[in-house]
Design an enzyme around this catalytic site. Structure first.
Site, short mmCIF file in Angstrom:
data_model
loop_
_atom_site.label_atom_id
_atom_site.label_comp_id
_atom_site.label_asym_id
_atom_site.label_seq_id
_atom_site.Cartn_x
_atom_site.Cartn_y
_atom_site.Cartn_z
N SER A 287 0.83 -1.20 0.00
CA SER A 287 0.00 0.00 0.00
C SER A 287 0.88 1.26 0.00
CB SER A 287 -0.95 -0.04 1.20
OG SER A 287 -1.89 0.99 1.15
N ASP B 279 4.96 24.14 -0.97
CA ASP B 279 6.35 23.87 -1.35
C ASP B 279 6.80 22.45 -0.96
OD1 ASP B 279 6.26 24.39 1.37
OD2 ASP B 279 8.13 25.54 1.42
N HIS C 173 -7.47 -5.08 -1.24
CA HIS C 173 -6.26 -4.31 -0.93
C HIS C 173 -5.38 -5.01 0.10
CE1 HIS C 173 -3.95 -0.58 -0.87
NE2 HIS C 173 -3.92 -0.66 0.46
#
Length: 433
Positions: free
Chosen positions: A145, A354, A407
Site C-alpha cells: 500500500s 512547497d 487491498h
C-alpha cells in the site's frame, strides 16, 4: 549511531531490535535527531547469514511495521530467500512516535514544520542511512500500500541500493494532483457500496435508521466523543478489505436497542465504532494523508472538495445512505478528540505548497531494478488504471493484475502473493542479460 536491544527467538526466528539515531532533516543538522526503530528477523540457526536483506515498508501513512506472531504468511516465504528488516517508519511504533501527546508542547506552526519531515522522502532516507550503517551493499524492498509509494520514492532516489522491488496494492500515480486520485477512489467506493447493499438490501434501511438516529440524538463513544453520521460513514473503509461485508452487516444489526421505550445505541456498537477510529492513535494517517500525493502544490483538502461534487455521500434524512472510504476531511479535526489539538497544524499543511518531489520520472524511465507488482483489479484505495499508467514509464517492471484479492491481499494470502512476485522478479532479472 545505533543501539541493539536484547534478541529473542520464537518459532525458529531470531528477532533483533535496533534503534538508530538519524537526522530529522537530512539537509539541516541543526534541527536535531529522531530515533528510528527496526527489527531484524533471521533464521535462528544463523544459516541464513549469506542471504540478502528484504526491507518491509508498511502501509499507512502513519502505522508501524507489523509485530509478527508466528512463522507464516509473506514472512514465511520471505525468510526462505532473505533476512527481513521490519522498519517502523519515522513517527510510528518506536520511532519518535507522533501523537496528540507528543505534539502537545509545540505551537501549531511548530507542529506543521515538524510533521512536514515525515513523508516518503525522509522515510526512504532513513532506510538508506540504516543500510549504510549496517554495511549492506544492496537490499530488496517489499512495499504494501503506502509502502509501495515509498518504494517508488526509493527507486527514484537511491536505485543503485536496490536488488529487487516488490509492491502489493501500492503503485502510486506519480503525476496528477490528489483530485484525480480522489475522483477515482470515490468512484470505487461507490462501487463497493452498491455491491454491499445489493448483497444485503435490508442494510440500507438499517443504515438510514442509524444515521437518522444520530441526526436527532446525541450518542457518545467510550472516550466521551460525540458520535456522528460522518464518523459512522467512515467505517466504509473496511470495504477495501476482503471478507468485510458480512461483519459490517452484523454490526448494523447490533446498533440500536430499546430501553424504557426509548431507542438508544448499544454500548457494544459504540465501542466497536470507537475501535474503528485509528485516527485517534495514529494521527499521521489523518494529518499527512493528502500530502503523500503532493509535489510542489497544496492539497487544499482535496477529498473534501471532490466529495462536494458527489452529494450522494453527504447524507440527508430520507435519502440513500452511502459509506465513505479512505479519505480525510477537515471536519475530522473538529470531531475526533485526539485530532482537535492538531486542527491548526492540519490546516497549515493542507495549504502548504512547497512540498518536495517524491518521484523522479527521468530516473524511473531508466530503471534497471526488477520491479514486480500485485495490482488488485477492484482495489478501493489505489486505482488500478492510474497504477498501470505509472508502470508504463518504468522499464523492468511487471504487474500481476488479479481480482482474486482486495487491498489486504498480502495479509490474506501473503505467502502465495510474495512467491509469485519473487518468481516474476527472477524472470525479469534472467532476461536482462
Amino acid at each position: 549511531m545505533h543501539t541493539v536491544s536484547q534478541s529473542f527467538v520464537e518459532q525458529g526466528i531470531k528477532y533483533t531490535p535496533k534503534f538508530y539515531t538519524l537526522p530529522l532533516n537530512y539537509s539541516d543538522d541543526s534541527l536535531g535527531n529522531i530515533t528510528v526503530f527496526c527489527r531484524e528477523l533471521t533464521q535462528a540457526d544463523d544459516s541464513d547469514s549469506h542471504k540478502p536483506w528484504l526491507v518491509y515498508l508498511q502501509g499507512g501513512p502513519g502505522f508501524p511495521s507489523p509485530r509478527p506472531n508466528g512463522h507464516s504468511g509473506w514472512l514465511k516465504r520471505a525468510l526462505q530467500d532473505y533476512r527481513v528488516l521490519l522498519l517502523d517508519q519515522r513517527g510510528t511504533g518506536h520511532s519518535s512516535v507522533i501523537s496528540h501527546q507528543t505534539l502537545a508542547p509545540l505551537t501549531a506552526q511548530q507542529q506543521a514544520n515538524y510533521l512536514s519531515h515525515f513523508r516518503a522522502d525522509n522515510i526512504v532516507r532513513d532506510a538508506e542511512a540504516i543500510r549504510q550503517q549496517m554495511g549492506v551493499e544492496k537490499w530488496a524492498i517489499l512495499g504494501q500500500s503506502y509502502g509501495g509509494f515509498c518504494s517508488l520514492t526509493y527507486l527514484s532516489m537511491f536505485p543503485s541500493s536496490l536488488l529487487r522491488s516488490y509492491i502489493t496494492g501500492g503503485v502510486p500515480s506519480i503525476d496528477p494532483n490528489p483530485d484525480t486520485v480522489y475522483q477515482a477512489t470515490f468512484e470505487r467506493t461507490m462501487d463497493k457500496n452498491q455491491a454491499f447493499f445489493t448483497q444485503f438490501p435490508q442494510a440500507q434501511s438499517l443504515c438510514q435508521r442509524i444515521a437518522d438516529h444520530l441526526l436527532s440524538n446525541e450518542e457518545y463513544l467510550p472516550n466521551g466523543q460525540r458520535f456522528t453520521v460522518e464518523q459512522f460513514q467512515q467505517i466504509g473503509i473496511n470495504f477495501g478489505m476482503s471478507d468485510s461485508f458480512l461483519p459490517t452487516y452484523y454490526a448494523l444489526e447490533n446498533a440500536l436497542i430499546e430501553v424504557d421505550g426509548k431507542t438508544v445505541m448499544r454500548y457494544e456498537f459504540l465501542d466497536m465504532m470507537f475501535k474503528e477510529q485509528g485516527f485517534q492513535t495514529n494521527p499521521i494517517y489523518a494529518i499527512l494523508h493528502e500530502s503523500i500525493y503532493c509535489q510542489g502544490f497544496a492539497s487544499n483538502w482535496s477529498a473534501e472538495r471532490v466529495r462536494q461534487t458527489r452529494p450522494e455521500f453527504n447524507y440527508q434524512s430520507g435519502n440513500h445512505f452511502y459509506f465513505t472510504g479512505e479519505m480525510v476531511f477537515p471536519w475530522m479535526f473538529d470531531q475526533y478528540n485526539c485530532l482537535k489539538p492538531l486542527k491548526q497544524a492540519a490546516q497549515l499543511l493542507a495549504e502548504k505548497q512547497d512540498w518536495g518531489r517524491l518521484y523522479d520520472r527521468a530516473v524511473l524511465a531508466k530503471n534497471t531494478v526488477p520491479v514486480t507488482c500485485a495490482m488488485y483489479a477492484d482495489d478501493m484505495f489505489v486505482e488500478m488504471d492510474l497504477s498501470r499508467q505509472t508502470l508504463k514509464h518504468i522499464p523492468n517492471s511487471k504487474a500481476w493484475i488479479t481480482n482474486q484479492y482486495e487491498h489486504n491481499g498480502l495479509r490474506a494470502d501473503g505467502e502465495h502473493i510474495l512467491d509469485t512476485l519473487i518468481a516474476m522478479g527472477n524472470h525479469i532479472a534472467s532476461t536482462q542479460y
